[in-house]
Write an enzyme that holds these catalytic residues in place. Structure first.
Site, PDB file in Angstrom:
ATOM      1  N   PRO A 118      -9.278 -20.906 -28.443  1.00 13.98           N
ATOM      2  CA  PRO A 118     -10.509 -21.689 -28.228  1.00 13.98           C
ATOM      3  C   PRO A 118     -11.578 -21.461 -29.288  1.00 13.98           C
ATOM      4  O   PRO A 118     -12.341 -22.380 -29.601  1.00 13.98           O
ATOM      5  CB  PRO A 118     -10.986 -21.221 -26.847  1.00 13.98           C
ATOM      6  CG  PRO A 118      -9.727 -20.833 -26.147  1.00 13.98           C
ATOM      7  CD  PRO A 118      -8.873 -20.189 -27.207  1.00 13.98           C
ATOM      8  N   TYR A 119     -11.665 -20.259 -29.838  1.00 12.23           N
ATOM      9  CA  TYR A 119     -12.643 -20.010 -30.908  1.00 12.23           C
ATOM     10  C   TYR A 119     -12.378 -20.928 -32.092  1.00 12.23           C
ATOM     11  O   TYR A 119     -13.270 -21.641 -32.565  1.00 12.23           O
ATOM     12  CB  TYR A 119     -12.584 -18.543 -31.329  1.00 12.23           C
ATOM     13  CG  TYR A 119     -13.382 -18.222 -32.562  1.00 12.23           C
ATOM     14  CD1 TYR A 119     -14.743 -18.533 -32.637  1.00 12.23           C
ATOM     15  CD2 TYR A 119     -12.792 -17.614 -33.663  1.00 12.23           C
ATOM     16  CE1 TYR A 119     -15.485 -18.240 -33.776  1.00 12.23           C
ATOM     17  CE2 TYR A 119     -13.522 -17.313 -34.790  1.00 12.23           C
ATOM     18  CZ  TYR A 119     -14.861 -17.627 -34.853  1.00 12.23           C
ATOM     19  OH  TYR A 119     -15.596 -17.338 -35.986  1.00 12.23           O
ATOM     20  N   GLY A 120     -11.138 -20.923 -32.583  1.00 14.95           N
ATOM     21  CA  GLY A 120     -10.797 -21.785 -33.712  1.00 14.95           C
ATOM     22  C   GLY A 120     -10.914 -23.262 -33.385  1.00 14.95           C
ATOM     23  O   GLY A 120     -11.367 -24.071 -34.200  1.00 14.95           O
ATOM     24  N   LYS A 176     -14.623 -24.303 -33.328  1.00 14.20           N
ATOM     25  CA  LYS A 176     -15.147 -24.412 -34.697  1.00 14.20           C
ATOM     26  C   LYS A 176     -14.636 -25.671 -35.389  1.00 14.20           C
ATOM     27  O   LYS A 176     -15.381 -26.353 -36.105  1.00 14.20           O
ATOM     28  CB  LYS A 176     -14.747 -23.170 -35.502  1.00 14.20           C
ATOM     29  CG  LYS A 176     -15.596 -21.945 -35.232  1.00 14.20           C
ATOM     30  CD  LYS A 176     -16.970 -22.059 -35.861  1.00 14.20           C
ATOM     31  CE  LYS A 176     -17.731 -20.758 -35.800  1.00 14.20           C
ATOM     32  NZ  LYS A 176     -19.065 -20.836 -36.435  1.00 14.20           N
TER      33      LYS A 176
END
Length: 412
Positions: free
Chosen positions: A219-221, A224
């Site tokens: 989810p972080y990538g 972004k």
């Protein structure tokens, strides 16, 4: 004889009488005058109050005017590890800086250090605000004359993003949209966006170039990449100058020992490997937990591209200097060298002089085996290249700050 005793048939009108150059007003006239003065004062006070409550009322300040020869940069997340180092570099290079941070991940102590280093009026201001509040964001842009935005503010832990994905989509994607909308509404035309190599996921070929397909696996990538997509779509119909920097694993600290990395205690388990190494070396935690030893790498542990924070902020400044209207620049910011976790730990042992104990655990969800950059594009177009490529040297500098700040910015 003249008769001075003539009778008056009408009352004498009110008038002032002069005694020795001083005028004394009739009591009735004096009462009316005081009433008028009080009424005028009351109306003036009401008008001032209404103006102050209006968004159009701005207290005069160098921060809300465009000054020739001075570039005013809004640094979101400027109280964080990378943002504070970037703010220091900008201030050192004579930029005017406004830091906006909600301190959920940042440290007010870092801001205080910057204020002590640059106490002159008109150099630095700090605004406590949450970018998830549209009214607060609009107010910030209404009351300040920004020339550019460096957008660092974001939650940034891969492991945490798999546990609480909605937080990451709100904090990264939604908040970036809000900043972009405010920039468009208030005519701020330069954006330097802090992105990540996590948008690439786990590519089939190394090293990673800017043309490597973006297939994020956590989810972080993903958050972004969504933010990047929003920025790129918006750029097609605007003359905004945009630079997107996708950087790799950040280490190190200010070489002169003024700033460092100080994660919140409750977030240590999600933090960078450098912070975990230092915590183990100082005995704050009993050992360093290395997650994953069965990756398809030469020693079974993950391979990453570790970039020193001073090199990273230098890349941001060069991006700002080279940003051009109606142009979008996308750059990888790394050393071009991949180092395994085991290699990193050995360098940390040498840097700290401590035989750090290690506990090997299963893989962490959302991690990938190998990621390192091809930084040739940023070298070619922005004349930037990493200068601090000795892993042990960067860790020694960071360790020096850590030893003096066991409780982060809480003590020194």
């Amino acid at each position: 004889m003249l008769n001075f005793a003539r009778a008056r048939t009408q009352p004498r009108p009110n008038r002032s009488v002069s005694f020795g150059g001083m005028d004394y007003v009739d009591p009735k006239r004096k009462s009316n005058l005081i009433g008028k003065i009080l009424l005028a004062a009351s109306l003036t006070a009401i008008c001032i109050l209404m103006l102050k409550q209006s968004q159009s009322f701005i207290t005069p300040s160098v921060f809300n005017i465009h000054e020739k020869g001075v570039t005013h940069v809004l640094v979101t997340g400027g109280a964080g590890f990378i943002g504070s180092h970037a703010s220091y570099r900008l201030l050192k290079d004579s930029y005017r800086v406004t830091i906006v941070d909600n301190l959920s991940r940042g440290n007010i102590g870092a801001v205080k250090v910057l204020q002590e280093l640059f106490p002159e009026p008109g150099r630095l201001q700090f605004i406590y605000a949450d970018l998830g509040d549209p009214k607060a964001v609009n107010k910030i842009f209404s009351e300040n004359a920004f020339d550019a935005v460096m957008h660092f503010a974001a939650v940034a832990y891969v492991g945490e993003s798999t546990m609480d994905p909605l937080k990451y989509y709100h904090n990264i994607t939604s908040n970036t949209l809000g900043v972009l909308e405010a920039m468009a509404a208030h005519g701020v035309n330069t954006l330097i966006y802090s992105s990540t190599c996590a948008t690439y996921g786990e590519p089939e070929k190394m090293p990673i170039t800017e043309d490597t397909p973006q297939l994020p696996i956590n989810p972080y990538g993903k958050a972004k990449k969504m933010a990047e997509d929003i920025i790129l779509d918006f750029s097609k119909n605007t003359d905004m100058a945009i630079m997107i920097l996708r950087y790799f694993n950040v280490i190190g600290s200010d070489p002169e020992g003024r700033l460092g990395e100080a994660p919140k205690p409750e977030l240590r388990e999600h933090g960078r490997i450098s912070g975990a190494c230092f915590d183990a070396a100082r005995g704050i935690i009993p050992d360093l937990k290395v997650k994953g030893t069965d990756y398809s790498t030469h020693d079974g542990t993950c391979i990453r591209d570790y970039i020193d924070v001073t090199d990273l902020v230098d890349a941001h400044v060069k991006a700002l200097e080279n940003a051009k209207p109606s142009k979008v620049g996308i750059y990888n910011v790394g050393t071009g060298q991949g180092r395994s976790v085991k290699e990193f730990v050995e360098a940390c042992k040498k840097a700290t002089g401590v035989d750090i104990k290690i506990e090997y655990l299963p893989r962490r969800p959302g991690d990938y085996a190998e990621v390192y950059s091809d930084p040739s594009k940023i070298k070619r177009e922005l004349n930037w290249t990493a200068q601090r490529t000795n892993l042990q040297d960067s860790l020694e500098i960071a360790w020096g700050w850590q030893k003096l700040h066991r409780d982060g910015y809480g003590s020194s």
